[in-house]
Design a protein around this motif. Structure first.
Motif, short mmCIF file in Angstrom:
data_model
loop_
_atom_site.label_atom_id
_atom_site.label_comp_id
_atom_site.label_asym_id
_atom_site.label_seq_id
_atom_site.Cartn_x
_atom_site.Cartn_y
_atom_site.Cartn_z
N LEU A 13 0.82 -1.21 0.00
CA LEU A 13 0.00 0.00 0.00
C LEU A 13 0.86 1.27 0.00
CD1 LEU A 13 -2.36 -1.58 2.51
CD2 LEU A 13 -3.36 -0.12 0.77
N ILE A 14 1.88 1.26 -0.84
CA ILE A 14 2.83 2.37 -0.87
C ILE A 14 2.41 3.42 -1.90
CG2 ILE A 14 5.23 2.99 -1.36
CD1 ILE A 14 4.68 1.41 1.30
N LEU A 15 2.49 4.69 -1.49
CA LEU A 15 2.13 5.80 -2.38
C LEU A 15 3.35 6.50 -2.96
CD1 LEU A 15 -0.75 7.18 -0.21
CD2 LEU A 15 -0.99 6.40 -2.57
N GLN A 16 4.41 6.63 -2.16
CA GLN A 16 5.60 7.33 -2.65
C GLN A 16 6.85 6.70 -2.06
OE1 GLN A 16 4.05 11.00 -1.57
NE2 GLN A 16 3.21 11.27 -3.63
N VAL A 17 7.93 6.78 -2.83
CA VAL A 17 9.18 6.13 -2.43
C VAL A 17 10.32 7.14 -2.50
CG1 VAL A 17 10.73 4.20 -2.90
CG2 VAL A 17 8.32 4.02 -3.53
N GLU A 18 11.11 7.19 -1.42
CA GLU A 18 12.35 7.99 -1.45
C GLU A 18 13.51 7.05 -1.22
OE1 GLU A 18 12.52 11.27 1.37
OE2 GLU A 18 10.36 11.50 1.07
N ILE A 19 14.62 7.33 -1.91
CA ILE A 19 15.80 6.49 -1.75
C ILE A 19 16.95 7.38 -1.30
CG2 ILE A 19 17.39 4.91 -2.91
CD1 ILE A 19 14.86 3.73 -3.53
N SER A 20 17.65 6.98 -0.26
CA SER A 20 18.84 7.75 0.11
C SER A 20 20.08 6.94 -0.24
CB SER A 20 18.81 8.06 1.60
OG SER A 20 18.74 6.87 2.35
N SER A 21 21.15 7.63 -0.53
CA SER A 21 22.42 7.06 -1.04
C SER A 21 22.17 5.93 -2.03
CB SER A 21 23.36 6.65 0.09
OG SER A 21 22.67 6.09 1.18
N ALA A 22 21.49 6.30 -3.13
CA ALA A 22 21.05 5.32 -4.10
C ALA A 22 22.19 4.50 -4.71
CB ALA A 22 20.28 6.02 -5.21
N ASP A 23 23.37 5.09 -4.79
CA ASP A 23 24.46 4.40 -5.49
C ASP A 23 25.20 3.41 -4.60
OD1 ASP A 23 23.85 5.90 -7.67
OD2 ASP A 23 25.18 7.53 -7.05
N ALA A 38 9.38 4.81 2.51
CA ALA A 38 8.16 4.72 1.70
C ALA A 38 6.96 5.22 2.49
CB ALA A 38 7.94 3.28 1.27
N LYS A 39 6.07 5.91 1.79
CA LYS A 39 4.84 6.39 2.42
C LYS A 39 3.75 5.36 2.23
CE LYS A 39 1.51 10.21 2.26
NZ LYS A 39 1.08 11.37 1.46
N GLN A 74 0.09 1.49 -4.35
CA GLN A 74 -1.32 1.88 -4.36
C GLN A 74 -1.49 3.01 -5.35
OE1 GLN A 74 -4.36 1.56 -4.03
NE2 GLN A 74 -5.16 2.26 -2.06
N SER A 75 -2.67 3.12 -5.95
CA SER A 75 -2.88 4.17 -6.95
C SER A 75 -2.96 5.54 -6.28
CB SER A 75 -4.15 3.89 -7.74
OG SER A 75 -5.26 3.91 -6.87
N GLY A 76 -2.66 6.57 -7.05
CA GLY A 76 -2.87 7.93 -6.59
C GLY A 76 -1.66 8.68 -6.06
N GLY A 77 -0.51 7.99 -5.93
CA GLY A 77 0.68 8.64 -5.36
C GLY A 77 1.31 9.67 -6.27
N ASN A 78 1.14 9.51 -7.55
CA ASN A 78 1.75 10.42 -8.53
C ASN A 78 0.73 10.75 -9.61
OD1 ASN A 78 4.62 10.53 -7.77
ND2 ASN A 78 4.55 8.34 -8.12
#
Ligand SMILES: Cc1cc2nc3c(=O)[nH]c(=O)nc-3n(C[C@H](O)[C@H](O)[C@H](O)COP(=O)(O)OP(=O)(O)OC[C@H]3O[C@@H](n4cnc5c(N)ncnc54)[C@H](O)[C@@H]3O)c2cc1C
Ligand SMILES: Nc1ncnc2c1ncn2[C@@H]1O[C@H](COP(=O)(O)O)[C@@H](O)[C@H]1O
Lengths: 261, 322
Positions: free
Chosen positions: A143-153, A161-162, A184-188
């Motif tokens: 049920l995730i709406l948005q994803v952030e990644i830190s130190s991706a490399d 994740a929200k 989940q739909s609607g995050g973007n």
């Protein structure tokens, strides 16, 4: 980072449905097909992560030949390549059987992130992503709406994740990569494919994998025996007549019968 | 046969949907025993609440790592419990939490969850919705392992009323062995979305619009209807997902729950996640071009037709009647 998006092709939303004569499926002959809506949001999230952090977005989809068109649609929106698990017997598999196919195709790719839709619009199991995580032995959140990644490399890349909770509440979930998230739909806001994108998609790699080469399907545990039409529990008064007449009758009934106006 | 039902907490009490799951478990078990389990770091009061019901026993699955909820801890703990108790069936309420771990738990035990079940008949045959409620599918569980079932909110009649039972169910403590290293995700505190400025919950009249409206440009059509009625405007999820209306106007499981005198659903199909938010309305009217749309299963009055014709006509009829 390498992101895999699992995309399912489903019947177009407003398509008229007819139950097949064996009552085990729906009549497919005149159906139009589309990308499962939450999967479109999963794809959008993947494309935005790629725009921020670089890397590759790979589509995986299991199904018969027609599924190729939906994978091309994802490529036209910006995914880099596709894997089509060619399987004509999906209906004979349960959620575990389908997830096993996806896991077999995903594993050798060693992705940093796997995104699936929360739920398919046809079967509505809402399970495949979570099962996939378990099969791949990866952490997950649903049920995730948005994803952030830190130190991706770095190998220590972290996900924040929200997650949607019931009744308008949310929470944020953190976990290491690699991981599986069900979107989940609607995050973007969804993007459209550009003409250029559609042209480019034709030259992108779309590999086919034969389902039978990925190992035999286990006997299903959850077996769909019969499809039926829902029975109405409540008797709805359907108000007949052309729009104007029906509208007048309805207003009258709401006033004098239901007494809500 | 023995049935284990997993009860969930909500605001310190056992949730309503858990009682519904308990009712489903009871129906499935017939005269066989039903065992209830509550999970958490402190389960005493929940277990006491459950023990007032006719369960064969109530198990407190307790460990500091079971709060806050994580899928890893719940999956590991329940696997240990199921191995110990070896129930033939495990019943859950189909909540967001159950969606998050039950499929993994079933997989770990070589099984597949029969999710979001709306009816259980002899066999047992489990009915779940397909195609967003437009069709039903009847499922059977084959295979030798335990059968995992989650039940849809509102599908079974449950109550927290203990009934005439005099003796209390016996309470047992089960301490699973959990290791912090097993828990791979870190959950944050729940928070609310944007500030709520409309209170649909207390609205008497609601006009609610769904994807049948096709484009944001067409919204004035329903806005005028709402204005003529003096009603609040609400929407199904896709309308808010698309940003056509703010999320605070969304009705359903992830939005607001409403119970107005009149709920007028325009171009809404009636998916369960929408229905749970508005089924309690006193009078439901649906306008939909599809006579088989599931919304008609809960509607008192329906007009089968094109909303682009019906809605303007209705606006006129209301103005004329006022
Ligand atoms: C975990 C989860 C949570 C969810 N939470 C919510 C929630 O809180 N609220 C919510 O609403 N949904 C929620 N959903 C989504 C839900 O499952 C449905 O997808 C959604 O409610 C469908 O919205 P709709 O009825 O507007 O669209 P559709 O299902 O696309 O229906 C559109 C309807 O309009 C009709 N129509 C089309 N054109 C016309 C016309 N010209 N005239 C008349 N009728 C027409 C069609 O016949 C159809 O019935 C959730 C889903 C999940 C998985
Ligand atoms: N055949 C498939 N091919 C690719 N992805 C799939 C397939 N079936 C399910 N999925 C993924 O799993 C998600 C959940 O599906 P479901 O468990 O059927 O509700 C979908 O949104 C897809 O992302």
């Amino acid at each position: 980072m390498k992101i895999i998006v699992a995309i399912k092709q489903v019947p177009e939303r407003d398509a008229p449905l007819r139950i097949a004569s064996d009552a085990k499926g729906i009549e497919e002959r005149e159906l139009q097909w589309a990308m499962n809506e939450p999967d479109a949001y999963a794809l959008e999230e993947a494309l935005q992560l790629k725009e921020k952090h670089g890397g590759e977005v790979v589509i995986v989809s299991a199904g018969p030949e027609r599924v190729g068109a939906t994978i091309r649609e994802a490529l036209a929106k910006g995914a880099d390549r596709g894997i089509h698990i060619v399987a004509d017997d999906l209906a004979a598999r349960d959620a575990l059987g389908v997830a096993q196919l996806l896991a077999a195709a995903v594993k050798p790719e060693s992705p940093d992130l796997v995104l699936t839709g929360l739920q398919s619009e046809d079967l509505g199991l809402g399970q495949t992503g979570v099962i996939l995580a378990e099969l791949l032995n990866l952490p997950h959140a649903s049920l995730i709406l948005q994803v952030e990644i830190s130190s991706a490399d770095s190998p220590q890349a972290q996900i924040k994740a929200k997650r949607e909770l019931e009744e308008g509440w949310f929470q944020s979930i953190e976990m290491p990569t690699p991981a599986v998230l069900t979107i989940q739909s609607g995050g973007n806001k969804l993007r459209y494919a550009t003409l250029m994108g559609i042209k480019r998609a034709k030259t992108k790699e779309l590999r086919t994998l034969d389902a039978t080469s990925l190992g035999a399907a286990a006997a299903p545990v959850a077996v769909l025996d019969k499809i039926t039409l829902p029975q109405k529990k409540k008797s709805t008064q359907i108000i007949p007549g052309a729009a104007k007449e029906a509208a007048a009758t309805l207003v009258e009934k709401l006033k004098s019968e239901a007494r809500v106006l | 046969m023995s049935v284990l039902v997993i009860l969930e907490e909500r605001n310190g009490k056992i949730s309503r949907t858990s009682w519904e799951a308990a009712a489903a478990a009871q129906q499935l078990a017939g005269t066989n025993p039903v065992i209830a389990a509550v999970l958490g770091a402190q389960t005493e009061s929940l277990a006491a609440e459950a023990a007032a019901k006719p369960f064969a026993k109530v198990i407190r699955v307790e460990h500091a790592l079971l709060a806050p909820y994580t899928p890893d801890a719940f999956t590991a703990a329940l696997r240990q419990l199921i191995q110990k108790e070896s129930p033939t069936h495990i019943v859950f309420p189909h909540t967001y939490q159950v969606r998050d771990y039950a499929p993994a738990l079933a997989t770990r035990m070589g099984q597949v969850l029969l999710g979001d079940v709306i009816a259980i008949e002899d066999g047992p045959v489990f009915t779940r919705q397909l195609m967003q409620g437009r069709l039903n599918g009847e499922y059977k569980h084959t295979g030798s392992g335990p059968c995992f079932v989650s039940v849809q909110a509102g599908a079974f009649r449950g109550s927290d009323d203990a009934g005439p039972q005099q003796t209390k169910a016996q309470i047992e403590l089960f301490r699973p062995s959990l290791d912090p290293a097993q828990i791979r995700t870190k959950p944050g505190e729940p928070f609310r979305g944007s500030a709520q400025t409309v209170d649909l919950g207390s609205a008497q009249l609601i006009v609610s619009v769904g994807r049948g409206i096709r484009e944001a440009e067409n919204l004035p059509l329903v806005e005028e209807l709402a204005k003529a009625l003096g009603a609040e405007l609400a929407a199904s999820r896709p309308i808010c997902d698309n940003g056509w209306l703010p999320m605070e106007r969304q009705v359903g499981s992830s939005g607001q729950s409403v119970a107005p005198k009149l709920y007028l659903a325009v171009g809404i199909s009636g998916a369960i996640q929408h229905l749970v938010g508005m089924k309690g309305s006193q009078c439901i009217v649906a306008i939909n071009k599809d006579p088989d749309a599931p919304i008609f299963e809960v509607a008192d009055y329906g007009i089968v037709g094109d909303l682009f014709e019906v809605v303007p006509a209705l606006t006129e009829a209301i103005k004329a009647a006022r």
